[in-house]
Design a protein around this motif. Structure first.
Motif, PDB file in Angstrom:
ATOM      1  N   LEU A1095      24.526   5.111 -47.716  1.00 38.41           N
ATOM      2  CA  LEU A1095      24.772   4.602 -49.069  1.00 38.41           C
ATOM      3  C   LEU A1095      25.235   5.722 -49.988  1.00 38.41           C
ATOM      4  N   ILE A1096      24.586   6.881 -49.855  1.00 37.49           N
ATOM      5  CA  ILE A1096      24.958   7.981 -50.753  1.00 37.49           C
ATOM      6  C   ILE A1096      26.375   8.441 -50.450  1.00 37.49           C
ATOM      7  N   LYS A1097      26.721   8.484 -49.143  1.00 36.23           N
ATOM      8  CA  LYS A1097      28.091   8.892 -48.804  1.00 36.23           C
ATOM      9  C   LYS A1097      29.107   7.859 -49.305  1.00 36.23           C
ATOM     10  N   LEU A1098      28.703   6.592 -49.235  1.00 28.60           N
ATOM     11  CA  LEU A1098      29.596   5.550 -49.745  1.00 28.60           C
ATOM     12  C   LEU A1098      29.845   5.753 -51.231  1.00 28.60           C
ATOM     13  N   HIS A1099      28.802   6.141 -51.938  1.00 25.15           N
ATOM     14  CA  HIS A1099      28.944   6.379 -53.379  1.00 25.15           C
ATOM     15  C   HIS A1099      30.004   7.430 -53.609  1.00 25.15           C
ATOM     16  N   HIS A1100      29.949   8.514 -52.799  1.00 30.16           N
ATOM     17  CA  HIS A1100      30.975   9.564 -52.919  1.00 30.16           C
ATOM     18  C   HIS A1100      32.341   8.992 -52.620  1.00 30.16           C
ATOM     19  N   LYS A1101      32.374   8.159 -51.580  1.00 27.83           N
ATOM     20  CA  LYS A1101      33.675   7.642 -51.160  1.00 27.83           C
ATOM     21  C   LYS A1101      34.268   6.730 -52.240  1.00 27.83           C
ATOM     22  N   LEU A1102      33.414   5.870 -52.804  1.00 32.33           N
ATOM     23  CA  LEU A1102      33.919   4.926 -53.806  1.00 32.33           C
ATOM     24  C   LEU A1102      34.365   5.652 -55.062  1.00 32.33           C
ATOM     25  N   SER A1103      33.604   6.707 -55.449  1.00 30.41           N
ATOM     26  CA  SER A1103      33.963   7.353 -56.711  1.00 30.41           C
ATOM     27  C   SER A1103      35.075   8.376 -56.485  1.00 30.41           C
ATOM     28  N   GLY A1104      35.384   8.637 -55.212  1.00 33.26           N
ATOM     29  CA  GLY A1104      36.490   9.546 -54.907  1.00 33.26           C
ATOM     30  C   GLY A1104      36.174  10.986 -55.249  1.00 33.26           C
ATOM     31  N   LYS A1105      34.875  11.362 -55.315  1.00 32.01           N
ATOM     32  CA  LYS A1105      34.538  12.766 -55.618  1.00 32.01           C
ATOM     33  C   LYS A1105      33.406  13.195 -54.705  1.00 32.01           C
ATOM     34  N   GLN A1106      33.371  14.472 -54.412  1.00 34.51           N
ATOM     35  CA  GLN A1106      32.230  15.006 -53.656  1.00 34.51           C
ATOM     36  C   GLN A1106      30.985  14.909 -54.523  1.00 34.51           C
ATOM     37  N   ASN A1107      29.820  14.827 -53.855  1.00 37.12           N
ATOM     38  CA  ASN A1107      28.503  14.826 -54.494  1.00 37.12           C
ATOM     39  C   ASN A1107      28.498  14.110 -55.843  1.00 37.12           C
ATOM     40  N   SER A1108      29.038  12.889 -55.841  1.00 38.62           N
ATOM     41  CA  SER A1108      29.040  12.192 -57.133  1.00 38.62           C
ATOM     42  C   SER A1108      27.661  11.627 -57.432  1.00 38.62           C
ATOM     43  N   TYR A1109      26.828  11.432 -56.386  1.00 38.55           N
ATOM     44  CA  TYR A1109      25.558  10.775 -56.681  1.00 38.55           C
ATOM     45  C   TYR A1109      24.495  11.800 -57.017  1.00 38.55           C
ATOM     46  N   TYR A1110      23.837  11.568 -58.131  1.00 42.60           N
ATOM     47  CA  TYR A1110      22.756  12.455 -58.557  1.00 42.60           C
ATOM     48  C   TYR A1110      21.591  11.550 -58.946  1.00 42.60           C
ATOM     49  N   PRO A1111      20.447  11.669 -58.279  1.00 44.13           N
ATOM     50  CA  PRO A1111      19.346  10.728 -58.544  1.00 44.13           C
ATOM     51  C   PRO A1111      18.987  10.724 -60.025  1.00 44.13           C
ATOM     52  N   PRO A1112      19.091   9.582 -60.680  1.00 43.81           N
ATOM     53  CA  PRO A1112      18.896   9.527 -62.132  1.00 43.81           C
ATOM     54  C   PRO A1112      17.472   9.900 -62.544  1.00 43.81           C
ATOM     55  N   TRP A1113      16.470   9.661 -61.648  1.00 40.98           N
ATOM     56  CA  TRP A1113      15.094   9.890 -62.102  1.00 40.98           C
ATOM     57  C   TRP A1113      14.765  11.366 -62.246  1.00 40.98           C
ATOM     58  N   LEU A1114      15.661  12.237 -61.718  1.00 41.18           N
ATOM     59  CA  LEU A1114      15.386  13.660 -61.871  1.00 41.18           C
ATOM     60  C   LEU A1114      15.527  14.057 -63.337  1.00 41.18           C
ATOM     61  N   ASP A1115      16.430  13.344 -64.026  1.00 41.81           N
ATOM     62  CA  ASP A1115      16.621  13.655 -65.448  1.00 41.81           C
ATOM     63  C   ASP A1115      15.719  12.825 -66.331  1.00 41.81           C
ATOM     64  N   ASP A1116      15.506  11.603 -65.900  1.00 32.62           N
ATOM     65  CA  ASP A1116      14.826  10.689 -66.802  1.00 32.62           C
ATOM     66  C   ASP A1116      13.767   9.947 -66.026  1.00 32.62           C
ATOM     67  N   ILE A1117      12.579  10.447 -66.065  1.00 29.28           N
ATOM     68  CA  ILE A1117      11.517   9.888 -65.223  1.00 29.28           C
ATOM     69  C   ILE A1117      11.196   8.460 -65.650  1.00 29.28           C
ATOM     70  N   GLU A1118      11.563   8.138 -66.903  1.00 28.62           N
ATOM     71  CA  GLU A1118      11.295   6.787 -67.428  1.00 28.62           C
ATOM     72  C   GLU A1118      11.861   5.715 -66.506  1.00 28.62           C
ATOM     73  N   ILE A1119      13.014   6.012 -65.923  1.00 31.33           N
ATOM     74  CA  ILE A1119      13.729   5.001 -65.148  1.00 31.33           C
ATOM     75  C   ILE A1119      12.810   4.348 -64.118  1.00 31.33           C
ATOM     76  N   LEU A1120      11.918   5.153 -63.560  1.00 33.79           N
ATOM     77  CA  LEU A1120      11.073   4.587 -62.519  1.00 33.79           C
ATOM     78  C   LEU A1120      10.038   3.632 -63.089  1.00 33.79           C
ATOM     79  N   ILE A1121       9.771   3.766 -64.377  1.00 33.96           N
ATOM     80  CA  ILE A1121       8.741   2.908 -64.956  1.00 33.96           C
ATOM     81  C   ILE A1121       9.335   1.577 -65.416  1.00 33.96           C
ATOM     82  N   GLN A1122      10.476   1.663 -66.099  1.00 39.21           N
ATOM     83  CA  GLN A1122      11.078   0.380 -66.520  1.00 39.21           C
ATOM     84  C   GLN A1122      12.378   0.160 -65.763  1.00 39.21           C
ATOM     85  N   PRO A1123      12.272  -0.473 -64.612  1.00 41.56           N
ATOM     86  CA  PRO A1123      13.429  -0.536 -63.718  1.00 41.56           C
ATOM     87  C   PRO A1123      14.583  -1.407 -64.224  1.00 41.56           C
TER      88      PRO A1123
END
Length: 1895
Positions: A1095-1123
């Protein structure tokens, strides 16, 4: 006649001997006396003698022998009887009966007397087809309730849900019947239960009837017996009809009796149901030979119908036991010849096989005596029974049906008749099957049965006493048995199953419809349905019946060539399943709503499963369906599914208690799954060789009327099976059915044995889509009814905006009308208002009218748009695309997402606990392997995978995450004990934990050519498409197919005790294509991925850039609480991947950690700058956009510079005009010739004499001007007899009267110059403004003539469409060579005095042909001018051109030509709103062709020079010496006095007589002179309008001022002069009382006089200003309404320039007298005086001209359409006094006409066409009463314009199909009126067709 006379004589003589005596001629037929005598005799207590006497009389009068001999032997007998014909005797007999009934009194008085005793509690009015009736759902208890119009309007139904409908089969009014409708809906007449206060019927009133009627009815029955000859073949229609015609008077007589009311009906009931009477009269045992013969005929008729008469073999009168009946019945049956004999083919016949095939049956009914008696025994015990028998035999003649129904208000009769009807039910079915006219007959049967079976009380009674249900089910079964064939499903050779043959007439023509409809009707009653559901025998029989439809219309896929003949039988099959199986099913289901009804469901389910088991056995089904065949008809499966659903939803039954074992479930799922796979195949074009009809079937299967009886139960059944079967087994079955197993391999290449490569992708999409639907749909799995309704509505609205009625139609409502979701019910409306906004009907500028539409609200798009539901409900694939496009547009517009979004993921309603097992599908390894494989293949770009596949894969993963068992989330996945089979792939079955499982090596089978083979792979023996290699290196393999077989085997072994039942797994190679498969070898692939990493590689493929996926909860822990994050709810694939990863991380900490690890591995550590993935994405997008913008600007700049240089070069060539202003200094300004572009050849240039250019014009005759009226009160459409419209006040009528008045007294040629014509049938010329060379046009027309595909116009009549703008046209108006209007040298003001100018004008007029182009030289231009003039003349009818007394006189042409100019100017004025206040060159001005038209007209006017003696110009500008002497003496008719002339006409004559182009100063001069005349006319009219005192006062005040300086410009002076001049004549005399009407009582003030004078002059000024605008191109000034006069007069140059505007404006200041005013006025008045000497009255009338016409309008229509409909649809035609089939009414004048009516045809013209010519000179606007639509007739073409009446939802109701109340739509009516006034019907309406004078 002789016999009747004899009988009378004998009776009167008191003789009781039956032998007639010789009649005494003296005793005329005194019937009344006889009747009175008999009545008296019968009234005595001992009335035996009287009775015998009456019997004897009746015996003779009603003797059936003579007339029927005539009827039977036909014409010879008629001839022999001396011309009296068969009719005479019958009439005589009827007369006798009437006399006897009345007992000596008058028959009419008798009728009235009986009516007085009518307790009218019921209406009971019977109607036949096409009658207009009403149905109110609010008041109806039964869905079939109907009311006649009278009862409906007398009752109060405001706010109810009612509609008007045209009866299809006929019906009866239910008003007063509380069994069928609620009492609140009764009308005023039937509300009172009046039986209490009606007195008792006196005995003697109806005494005679009781004696006479039995004989009369028996006589009728004898007629019917006699008339029926049972020939070898079916009796021909003709013979039957002949007998019926003879009987017409008798049956009508009976019908009239029924209408006398309740008292007479009860007598009739006694007569019809009395068994003793019947026995005595019809036994046939008497000595009467005739009666014997008649009885024999009756027995023959019974026999030939395949029926037996039970007493046939027994001595009459012995009543036998019922057992006896049955045995007899069977004997009789064996002996009977007839339909059943051949139906019940005996066993011997079966042996030869070939012939027996169609007739072979499993159900042998003949053995069952009970059923046998139903089918074959009829025993008539009363007149009623035999009457019904003959009614059926004669195929339900309308008259008989009406008579039988008219009796129904009598309760006793109703019961008796219903029982009789049921008794004859089987016979009805047989007759219906044989009938040629089955349609008519069906309608008549239903007409009767719906009256009987809609009544619950009655239905219950008959069910209990007459076995109604047994009879119906048996009859239906028998009916279908006649068309059975062997089923070819599955095992063709050995199949024992039989199905109906859809090609048979019985199914194709829906012949079964009446019987099924009755069955559905009685099942709607709870009491009856309960009996049905409790009776096990009935249920068994019914399931037998349903199984006849199981597997019908089998489709076999054509693999080689296209099928030759596309059978259309599928219509019949779908209709049959819906009507014969599904609707009764819904009827039963509606009674299984509560817990107490569990038992019923258990019964149905039990017998349904038994029938299914029998079916599987009969078709030899084991475990694999036969390939390449599909049937869409599985009613047994659907019964089972729907009852299961109901059991769980409403009855709280435990699902497992009604489910069969696993093996049966496996069988059950096969065929519905086969249909789903076939749908995908059909959409993949794999069935294309079967023709279009297979697509038709796929569409019908999901179409809104069928889907809830077809696809929904199928999917529900599959959901049930899936929730109970092993998930791995189910998933692998799905992929195998969809033939995509071979595709699911890690290898980049594969071999598919069952599917062509081009179909793989769409089949894979099909399989995944099916899984998504299966797992997401909750229609039967826990949604409430309202939620379902809402989901359906949202799906339909998302595809397209919908009208209210189409929504009602598209939303699958429960087909049984009693089920609760009634269309238009409360919930429908409330849900609709919650999800949609109403868009009111609008008008497109193109004229296409929109209906009122509903469109989804924004929040619906945001939260409720459900792609799954849309896919399920779309008939056409394009609708899915349409929904996605609308969704995309919404997101763009609301700024939620700019790109191309993916279908959104929608949260589902929670599952009902019974179906929880369904979710195991998402958590089985098989599915996970498939998902893993597909993700891998997409990532590796293998072929045949689409974005759609990825979308579905992600959707399934997300579904799995949403529906996982929570408890797994935290602990590390502990691998359970030894797993089965393929644990090598995944450790457990939970998707959450399997997502993170890494797979290292996979072993695959690949063709030797595949790239994978290069790598050395360890040898292996395995031979499967999906294999895997565990890290340990033990090669374990997984195959979907093998897996499924193994599971199947396990289940079977588990469930079956006997070992011999173990089924050998069938190998599928039996059906695989014998293609030479290339060698497969095994390769081992290194994968090292998990679902998360993919899935993560697909994300790179779809966005057409290397390492485009960055787990959002690393920046904003809130995300895990209010999904629930809104930013993830709409978006494309990238958003979907992010949403899934987030959900996976939420479900387990382990996953979260692994995701972070993967991201770290792939990417070098991120620098500390915090940029979230989403921001990054937006930054990235911004950058890309910026670049794109720059690129675009650059391109645009380049383009603009190129364009500029091109324009510059182009301008130099053809814009000489632009230089003119520079050279004005030179002495003689340059005159530029006008330049025209030809739209055909594209060249531009001036119009020349040899190659003239012309304007594209449309000439049409118009009577719009004639419709102007002088009063403001609008005319209304008449809607009662009193309101009539008289056209005497229209402009056309007034002008006509004026002209004929002038022609009576004055010289004809002079009259024709004094007025204009063309108010009716004037020629209007309009242009689209495009020009073309006339020679180009001719060749264009030639090409159109050769082009056969013509679009609604006739080239032979010169019609064409403009080559450039496609506007309709029919002529070309040549452009006159010469200067542009604008730069006209003649426009400069000159300084000449008015006297000089007058002389010049006169000279110019006198100089004939002073044209630059001389007529003599026949140039092309002049030829064209002639031809266009011819066109103009031919545009209108002769009667609108010839007004002269001497036909063909040149004056006539002269009049016609200047009137054309007048018509066009007047119409333009109307288009501008009737005044010129708005000024400017309006749109009409831009496209006007008046200038060119003027040239053509002027050219032709010059050919007729007016004799200078009579030129009115002279009379206007010169004083004539001594006219007095001439005028008085001459005998010939005088000329029209100049004051009677129409000034505007004079203006046009003067101008058209001048050489063109005209000089401006000449024009102004003419206007000034004419204004003086006009002003004088105004003064004269004013003087005539006021009374004597006013006149003398004015005369006095004016005379005082006469000597002031500018007396000639003071209206007071002039008025007083006019009065004094006219007082010399007789104009003001004879002021009798009748004059007072004209005198206005208001005292005239100077203001009101000034206003009157201005208003009188304004029309002339307006027309003149318009003319000046067109001739000289001057703009019109705009102004306020009150200053219009002054502005126009100064614009025309009437006002002196130095005029001060301080003091109030006076119209007289515009006068400029060419000769002394007083002299010329007295000269003009003298003419009037000399005329009024003789005709004072007429003289006065001619002076008062009504010049203030209001704008023309169409008639005003009433608010509610019903008012029009009720008055007109019953109105009779004035010619034939019948009610026309298609009544219409003209909206211009209100005339009632028959559309297409032959009665009103005159010389091959139908009435509407004729009227359109007379009323609108070829344009007619008609409202079609029965369709609410407006039709336009224009010349030889017509078009449907649309409707101006819309319902509450802004929709039209064409043909009044829905019958909802309609209200006027004022905007639409305005548009219609606008198009009529502006003559633009031809341009705006597109769909025209020829009417061939047939409307």
């Amino acid at each position: 006649m002789a016999a009747a006379a004899a009988a009378a004589a004998a009776a009167v003589g008191g003789s009781q001997s039956p032998q007639p005596e010789v009649p005494a001629p003296g005793l005329a037929l005194d019937k009344a006396a006889t009747a009175a005598h008999l009545k008296a005799a019968l009234s005595r207590p001992d009335n035996r003698a009287g009775a015998e006497e009456l019997q004897a009389l009746l015996e003779r009068v009603l003797s059936a022998e003579r007339p029927l001999a005539a009827a039977a032997d036909g014409e010879e007998a008629a001839a022999a009887s001396g011309g009296g014909g068969p009719g005479a005797a019958e009439e005589e007999a009827l007369e006798w009966c009437k006399c006897l009934l009345a007992g000596g009194g008058g028959y009419d008085e008798f009728c009235a007397a009986v009516r007085a005793y009518d307790p009218a509690a019921l209406c009971g009015l019977v109607w036949t087809a096409n009658f207009v009736a009403y149905r109110c759902r609010t008041c109806g208890i039964s869905p079939c309730m109907s009311l006649c119009a009278e009862c409906f309007h007398q009752g109060d139904h405001t706010g109810h849900d009612f509609n008007m409908f045209r009866s299809q089969a006929g019906g009866a009014c239910d008003c007063g019947d509380s069994n069928v409708m609620r009492e609140s809906g009764f009308c005023k007449r039937h509300q009172i239960k009046s039986s209490s206060n009606i007195p008792c019927v006196p005995k003697d009133l109806l005494m005679m009837s009781e004696f006479v009627l039995p004989r009369f009815i028996f006589c009728l029955i004898q007629y019917l017996r006699e008339g029926y000859n049972e020939p070898a073949d079916v009796p021909s229609e003709k013979d039957l009809n002949k007998v019926l015609q003879l009987l017409e008077p008798q049956i009508s007589f009976l019908e009239d009796l029924t209408k006398m009311g309740g008292a007479m009906r009860s007598v009739l009931t006694q007569v019809l149901t009395n068994q003793q009477n019947y026995k005595d009269l019809t036994s046939g045992l008497g000595e009467n030979a005739c009666a014997k013969k008649s009885h024999e005929k009756y027995l023959i008729a019974l026999k030939s119908s395949g029926l037996t008469y039970p007493e046939d073999k027994l001595v009459y009168g012995i009543q036998e036991s019922s057992a006896g009946t049955s045995t007899l019945a069977v004997q009789g049956f064996a002996g009977a010849t007839g339909t059943l004999g051949q139906l019940d083919s005996s066993d011997e016949e079966d042996q030869d096989g070939s012939q027996g095939l169609g007739k072979r049956k499993r159900v042998k009914l003949s053995s069952n005596t009970k059923d046998q008696s139903i089918m074959d025994v009829l025993k008539h015990k009363s007149f009623l029974e035999e009457l019904l028998f003959w009614t059926i035999k004669y195929e339900f003649p309308q008259k008989m049906v009406t008579f039988l129904l008219n009796m129904l208000p009598d309760q006793e009769y109703k019961v008796a008749f219903t029982k009789t009807f049921v008794q004859h039910y089987a016979f009805i079915m047989k007759t219906l099957k044989k009938s040629h006219e089955s349609d008519t007959m069906s309608n008549r049967i239903v007409h009767i049965s719906v009256q009987l079976f809609s009544n619950e009380e009655l239905a219950r009674q008959v069910t209990e006493e007459c076995q109604l249900l047994d009879i119906m089910v048996t009859v239906l079964l028998y009916m279908m048995e006649s068309c059975l064939i062997k089923s070819e499903l599955q095992d063709e050779e050995n199949s024992l199953h039989v199905v109906v043959n859809c090609g048979e007439a019985l199914l194709k023509n829906n012949t079964y419809w009446p019987l099924v409809s009755d069955f559905i009707n009685i099942l709607s009653h709870q009491s009856v349905a309960k009996r049905f559901l409790e009776d096990h025998g009935l249920l068994v029989t019914w399931m037998n019946f349903v199984s006849f439809f199981q597997g019908m219309n089998l489709n076999k896929r054509e693999l080689n060539e296209h099928v030759e003949f596309e059978s259309q039988t599928y219509y019949a099959a779908f209709a049959a399943e819906l009507e014969a199986c599904a609707q009764p099913m819904w009827g039963l289901l509606s009674h299984c709503k509560v817990r107490e009804t569990q038992e019923y469901t258990r019964n149905v389910v039990r017998y349904c499963l038994e029938a299914l088991q029998d079916w599987f056995d009969a078709i030899n089904f084991v475990d694999e369906p036969a390939p390449n065949q599909v049937t869409f008809h599985l009613p047994l499966h659907r019964y089972y599914a729907m009852f299961l659903s109901k059991a769980v939803k409403c009855q709280e039954l435990d699902l497992d208690s009604v489910l069969p074992d696993q093996e049966m479930l496996m069988k059950l799922m096969i065929h519905p799954l086969q249909i789903q796979a076939s749908l995908a195949e059909i959409h993949s074009n794999m069935w294309v060789r079967n023709g279009l009809q297979i697509k038709g079937q796929a569409m019908t299967y999901v179409q809104s009327h069928f889907c809830n009886s077809m696809i929904d139960p199928d999917i529900y059944l599959l959901q049930v099976c899936a929730s109970r079967l092993d998930p791995d087994y189910f998933i692998s079955s799905v992929f195998e059915r969809f033939k995509v197993v071979d595709l699911l391999t890690m290898a980049s290449q594969h071999q598919n044995t069952v599917l062509d490569a081009e179909h793989e992708r769409s089949m894979l999409e099909g399989a995944l889509t099916f899984l998504v639907i299966l797992l997401s749909l909750r229609l039967h799995l826990g949604m409430s009814d309202d939620e379902i309704l809402r989901a359906e509505m949202v799906a339909q609205l998302c595809m397209n905006d919908r009208t209210h009625s189409s929504l009602l139609d598209l939303i699958p409502e429960n087909p049984n009308p009693k089920s609760g979701i009634i269309p238009g019910s409360y919930s429908f409306e409330s849900v609709l208002s919650a999800v949609a906004d109403f868009k009111a009907p609008v008008f497109e500028p193109g004229g296409s009218m929109q209906q009122g539409m509903y469109t989804p609200k924004a929040e619906v798009w945001d939260h409720e748009f459900d792609p799954v539901m849309v896919i399920l409900r779309t008939v056409y694939r394009r609708d899915v695309q349409s929904a996605m496009d609308r969704y995309t547009a919404f997101l763009k517009q609301s700024g939620k997402f700019p790109g191309n979004p993916w279908p959104p993921y929608k949260k589902r309603t929670p599952l009902h606990p019974s179906y929880k097992g369904l979710m195991r599908l998402l958590h089985c390894k098989t599915l996970h392997i498939v998902l893993f494989t597909l993700l891998y293949k997409i990532l590796m770009d293998h072929q045949n995978l689409s974005e759609h596949v990825l979308c579905m894969v992600l959707y399934l993963i997300e579904l799995g995450l949403e529906n996982s068992d929570e408890e797994e989330s935290d602990e590390e996945a502990s691998v359970c004990g030894p797993e089965r089979c393929h644990d090598s792939w995944f450790p457990g079955s939970n998707l959450v934990s399997n997502m993170r499982h890494f797979i290292n090596y996979v072993r695959v089978r690949v063709p030797e050519t595949a790239p994978e083979v290069k790598k050395d792979s360890p040898a292996s023996t395995s031979s499967d498409s999906l294999g895997s290699l565990q890290n340990s290196g033990t090669a374990q393999v997984f195959s979907l197919v093998a897996e499924r077989r193994k599971k199947f085997q396990e289940i079977i072994n588990r469930s079956s005790s006997e070992a011999n039942q173990v089924v050998r797994p069938k190998t599928s190679n039996k059906w695989s294509a014998p293609g030479s498969a290339p060698q497969l070898t095994t390769a081992i692939l290194e994968i090292k991925e998990s679902i998360l990493s993919l899935l993560i590689k697909l994300h790179h493929k779809l966005s057409g850039k290397q390492n485009s996926y960055y787990p959002p909860w690393l920046d904003d822990i809130e995300i895990l609480i209010q999904p629930e994050i809104p930013k993830y709810s709409h978006g494309d694939g990238i958003t979907a991947v992010e949403r899934i990863l987030l959900k996976a991380a939420l479900q387990s900490k382990m996953n979260k950690r692994i995701i972070e690890e993967i991201c770290r591995k792939v990417t070098p550590p991120v620098p500390p700058k915090k940029v979230t993935a989403a921001e990054k994405k937006t930054l990235d997008k911004e950058e890309r956009r910026q670049k794109a913008r720059e690129r675009q600007q650059k391109l645009l700049a380049e383009f603009a510079s190129r364009q500029k240089s091109f324009m510059e070069t182009a301008m130099d060539v053809d814009s000489p005009e632009s230089d003119i202003p520079m050279e004005i200094t030179t002495a003689e300004p340059q005159v530029s010739e006008a330049v025209y572009d030809c739209v055909i050849c594209g060249q531009s240039g001036p119009s020349s004499e040899d190659r003239p250019t012309g304007l594209v014009v449309l000439l049409q005759a118009s009577s719009v001007l004639g419709q102007c009226r002088d009063n403001i009160e609008p005319k209304k459409l008449p809607i009662t007899e009193e309101e009539q419209i008289y056209p005497w006040d229209t402009c056309a009528a007034v002008h006509d009267v004026r002209l004929s008045l002038l022609q009576r007294y004055f010289k004809d040629s002079s009259c024709l110059l004094a007025v204009s014509i063309g108010w009716e049938g004037g020629v209007y010329v309009q242009t689209c403004g495009h020009t073309l060379h006339i020679d180009c046009h001719k060749s264009y027309m030639e090409s159109l003539r050769n082009d056969q595909v013509l679009q609604g116009f006739s080239v032979d009549k010169g019609e064409f469409t403009c080559p450039l703008c496609r506007q309709f046209a029919n002529s070309v108006l040549p452009c006159y060579p010469g200067s542009n209007v604008e730069n006209n040298p003649w426009q400069r003001p000159s300084s000449k005095s008015i006297q000089d100018l007058i002389k010049e004008v006169e000279e110019l007029q006198g100089r004939p042909g002073a044209f630059p182009v001389s007529i003599s030289s026949e140039t092309n231009l002049s030829k064209e001018m002639e031809s266009v003039m011819k066109d103009i003349k031919n545009t209108t009818q002769k009667k609108y051109r010839d007004y002269s007394k001497t036909p063909g006189s040149p004056d006539n042409d002269f009049l016609f030509m200047y009137s054309v100019a007048r018509t066009n100017l007047e119409l333009e004025l109307i288009h501008r709103g009737g005044n010129l206040c708005s000024g400017g060159a309006s749109t009409a001005g831009k496209r006007s062709c008046l200038n060119q038209l003027f040239h053509v007209l002027a050219l032709h006017m010059r050919l007729y020079s007016i004799d200078s003696e009579y030129n009115p110009w002279r009379k206007l500008t010169q004083l004539v010496e001594e006219m007095n002497s001439q005028l008085g003496n001459e005998e010939q008719q005088p000329e029209v006095p100049i004051l009677y002339h129409d000034v505007t006409s004079l203006l046009l004559i003067q101008i058209l007589m001048m050489p063109q182009p005209l000089r401006k100063d000449h024009f102004t001069c003419i206007v000034k002179v004419l204004f003086t005349l006009l002003y004088t006319q105004a003064l004269v009219a004013l003087s005539v309008k006021c009374n004597e005192e006013d006149r003398s006062a004015w005369k006095h005040t004016g005379a005082l001022k006469k000597n002031i300086c500018d007396a000639e410009k003071s209206y007071e002076v002039l008025l007083s002069f006019v009065i004094s001049e006219l007082s010399k004549g007789k104009l003001y005399h004879e002021e009798g009382t009748q004059e007072c009407a004209m005198v206005s009582p208001v005292a005239w003030s100077s203001e009101s006089m000034e206003k009157y004078l201005q208003d009188f002059c304004l029309p002339f000024l307006r027309i003149t200003s318009l003319l000046q605008h067109h001739l000289f191109g001057e703009d019109l000034p705009s102004c306020q309404e009150e200053e219009e006069f002054s502005v126009l007069s100064s614009c025309l140059g009437l006002l002196p320039t130095f005029y001060q505007t301080e003091h109030p404006f006076i119209s007289a200041s515009c006068l400029d007298w060419p000769v002394p005013a007083f002299d010329i006025i007295s000269q003009w008045c003298f003419e009037i005086n000399s005329f009024t000497e003789r005709h004072a009255e007429q003289g006065k009338a001619l002076l008062i001209q009504e010049s203030r016409w209001k704008l023309p309008h169409l008639l005003q229509l009433p608010e509610n359409y019903n008012t029009i409909f009720q008055y007109y649809h019953r109105k009779t035609c004035s010619v034939c006094t019948k009610v026309p089939k298609d009544p219409a009414v003209c909206l211009v004048c209100g005339t009632f006409v028959c559309l297409k009516g032959l009665c009103c045809k005159q010389q091959s013209y139908c009435e509407c066409v004729l009227h359109s010519q007379n009323c609108g000179a070829g344009t007619g606007i008609f409202l079609l009463i029965n369709a609410s639509v407006i039709i336009i007739i224009r010349g030889h073409r017509f078009c449907l314009w649309g409707s101006v009446y819309l319902d509450a939802h802004g929709e039209e109701d064409r043909d009044l199909r829905r019958g909802k109340p309609l209200y006027i739509c004022k905007e639409r009516y305005k548009v219609l009126e606008q198009q009529w006034i502006s003559h633009t019907f031809d341009h705006i309406n597109k769909r025209w067709g020829p009417h061939y004078n047939g409307l």
